[in-house]
Scaffold this motif. Sequence first.
Motif, PDB file in Angstrom:
ATOM      1  N   ALA A 176       0.831  -1.201   0.000  1.00  0.00           N
ATOM      2  CA  ALA A 176       0.000   0.000   0.000  1.00  0.00           C
ATOM      3  C   ALA A 176       0.870   1.256   0.000  1.00  0.00           C
ATOM      4  N   TRP A 177       1.970   1.227   0.711  1.00  0.00           N
ATOM      5  CA  TRP A 177       2.892   2.363   0.730  1.00  0.00           C
ATOM      6  C   TRP A 177       3.510   2.574  -0.647  1.00  0.00           C
ATOM      7  N   PHE A 178       3.819   1.470  -1.324  1.00  0.00           N
ATOM      8  CA  PHE A 178       4.391   1.560  -2.676  1.00  0.00           C
ATOM      9  C   PHE A 178       3.354   2.117  -3.658  1.00  0.00           C
ATOM     10  N   CYS A 179       2.066   1.849  -3.403  1.00  0.00           N
ATOM     11  CA  CYS A 179       1.029   2.353  -4.295  1.00  0.00           C
ATOM     12  C   CYS A 179       0.883   3.874  -4.195  1.00  0.00           C
ATOM     13  N   VAL A 180       1.109   4.445  -3.046  1.00  0.00           N
ATOM     14  CA  VAL A 180       0.988   5.903  -2.896  1.00  0.00           C
ATOM     15  C   VAL A 180       2.326   6.603  -3.072  1.00  0.00           C
ATOM     16  N   ASP A 181       3.419   5.857  -3.022  1.00  0.00           N
ATOM     17  CA  ASP A 181       4.749   6.439  -3.200  1.00  0.00           C
ATOM     18  C   ASP A 181       5.596   5.412  -3.955  1.00  0.00           C
ATOM     19  N   THR A 182       5.775   5.649  -5.241  1.00  0.00           N
ATOM     20  CA  THR A 182       6.467   4.678  -6.099  1.00  0.00           C
ATOM     21  C   THR A 182       7.948   4.550  -5.771  1.00  0.00           C
ATOM     22  N   SER A 183       8.469   5.434  -4.986  1.00  0.00           N
ATOM     23  CA  SER A 183       9.884   5.321  -4.617  1.00  0.00           C
ATOM     24  C   SER A 183      10.120   4.285  -3.516  1.00  0.00           C
ATOM     25  N   ARG A 184       9.070   3.654  -3.018  1.00  0.00           N
ATOM     26  CA  ARG A 184       9.186   2.664  -1.940  1.00  0.00           C
ATOM     27  C   ARG A 184       9.135   1.232  -2.471  1.00  0.00           C
ATOM     28  N   GLY A 185       9.630   1.061  -3.680  1.00  0.00           N
ATOM     29  CA  GLY A 185       9.668  -0.283  -4.252  1.00  0.00           C
ATOM     30  C   GLY A 185      10.626  -1.206  -3.513  1.00  0.00           C
ATOM     31  N   VAL A 186      11.702  -0.646  -2.983  1.00  0.00           N
ATOM     32  CA  VAL A 186      12.661  -1.466  -2.238  1.00  0.00           C
ATOM     33  C   VAL A 186      12.013  -2.033  -0.968  1.00  0.00           C
ATOM     34  N   ASP A 187      11.252  -1.207  -0.287  1.00  0.00           N
ATOM     35  CA  ASP A 187      10.574  -1.677   0.924  1.00  0.00           C
ATOM     36  C   ASP A 187       9.573  -2.789   0.602  1.00  0.00           C
ATOM     37  N   PHE A 188       8.852  -2.632  -0.495  1.00  0.00           N
ATOM     38  CA  PHE A 188       7.885  -3.655  -0.865  1.00  0.00           C
ATOM     39  C   PHE A 188       8.588  -4.971  -1.229  1.00  0.00           C
ATOM     40  N   GLY A 189       9.691  -4.880  -1.961  1.00  0.00           N
ATOM     41  CA  GLY A 189      10.438  -6.089  -2.324  1.00  0.00           C
ATOM     42  C   GLY A 189      11.044  -6.786  -1.103  1.00  0.00           C
ATOM     43  N   LEU A 190      11.587  -5.990  -0.198  1.00  0.00           N
ATOM     44  CA  LEU A 190      12.162  -6.597   1.014  1.00  0.00           C
ATOM     45  C   LEU A 190      11.095  -7.217   1.910  1.00  0.00           C
ATOM     46  N   SER A 191       9.900  -6.609   1.932  1.00  0.00           N
ATOM     47  CA  SER A 191       8.824  -7.191   2.744  1.00  0.00           C
ATOM     48  C   SER A 191       8.428  -8.574   2.213  1.00  0.00           C
ATOM     49  N   ILE A 192       8.433  -8.724   0.878  1.00  0.00           N
ATOM     50  CA  ILE A 192       8.155 -10.051   0.303  1.00  0.00           C
ATOM     51  C   ILE A 192       9.264 -11.027   0.669  1.00  0.00           C
ATOM     52  N   LEU A 193      10.512 -10.563   0.611  1.00  0.00           N
ATOM     53  CA  LEU A 193      11.636 -11.427   0.973  1.00  0.00           C
ATOM     54  C   LEU A 193      11.579 -11.838   2.437  1.00  0.00           C
ATOM     55  N   TRP A 194      11.251 -10.874   3.313  1.00  0.00           N
ATOM     56  CA  TRP A 194      11.178 -11.215   4.743  1.00  0.00           C
ATOM     57  C   TRP A 194      10.068 -12.226   5.012  1.00  0.00           C
ATOM     58  N   PHE A 195       8.947 -12.078   4.323  1.00  0.00           N
ATOM     59  CA  PHE A 195       7.861 -13.030   4.537  1.00  0.00           C
ATOM     60  C   PHE A 195       8.251 -14.427   4.063  1.00  0.00           C
ATOM     61  N   MET A 196       8.866 -14.527   2.911  1.00  0.00           N
ATOM     62  CA  MET A 196       9.244 -15.831   2.368  1.00  0.00           C
ATOM     63  C   MET A 196      10.421 -16.443   3.110  1.00  0.00           C
ATOM     64  N   LEU A 197      11.270 -15.622   3.716  1.00  0.00           N
ATOM     65  CA  LEU A 197      12.467 -16.133   4.384  1.00  0.00           C
ATOM     66  C   LEU A 197      12.211 -16.409   5.862  1.00  0.00           C
TER      67      LEU A 197
END
Length: 337
Positions: A176-197
């Motif tokens: 949701a943060w990435f949807c309102v601020d496209t510069s937060r793609g790194v946070d969204f990618g890391l959140s997926i990594l943290w969930f899977m790891l």
Amino acid sequence: MSDFDSNPFADPEFSNPFQDPSVTQVRQAAPPGLEEYNPFTDAKPTPAGMAPKTTAPTINTQPAIMKPTEEPPTYSQAQAQEQSRGAAELLRRQEELERKAAELDRREREMQSLSASGGRKNNWPPLPENLPVGPCFYHDITVDIPVEFQKTVKIMYYLWMFHTGTLLANMVGCMAWFCVDTSRGVDFGLSILWFMLFTPCSFVCWYRPLYGAFRSDSSFRFFVFFFVYICQFGIYVIQCIGITGWGASGWISALTGLNKSIPVGIIMILIAALFTSLAVMSLIMFKKVHAMYRTTGASFERAQQEFATGVMSNKTVQTAAANAVSRAAQGNAKEQI
């Protein structure tokens, strides 16, 4: 007839001496009460004129009341304490018997399940049978864990599930943060990594060691759990803080996202509260497990012995050691030749 009744040998002139006037005068002048005199008693005879008058017994019309002859014993403070200690000892023995009965019931159910299924089969994670990948672990708290530790293990299992749900919510918040601020793609990618790891690693690295430690009373597994769980607590603190660019919807990231969008900021604040509660509950459960560990008789020396025994009993280690010894022997033989 009177002639036959009279004594022919009696003296007609004989008279009764007690009929003498002098004797009869003395008897009449004797003090009263002389006839009642008893020389074998010490009490003084009571004159006939002074004898007490006997009165008729009075009849009591009131009901008879029985009075206790002995008062009930008074209980001292020491006796009361002794009775309380005895009652506490009986309760403790009853609880111990109940635990033993539950343990025997658990063993019986385990044997029945093993005999019915032909052996222990992995049942976790519960995956559909049509999938090519099956369960990896056998997980049954009521069968594997002793009764006195089942509640703690269940709480830790629920805490792991809460950890997984928080990572999933963190991924949604970062998206949701990435949807309102496209510069937060790194946070969204890391959140997926943290969930899977972190989801499988947390289960394997700290929950399974805790499960095995309580199941087999293993000191080595306790030490593995303590070491990994301390690292997990540090990760919770970092995620709670929410440093920007680290893929965590913590307090700093939530306040930053609140400037972009109020709904997104509120979602991230809730996720930050989840991370905070995770950190607090993890610290509480760490202390509780450590206190229970101290009561099991585990120690660092015992953990070293278990580690050495486990390493030496490993077939891979045994094969490698045998190969090393054979190579060293062959090398020495060649040098002697």
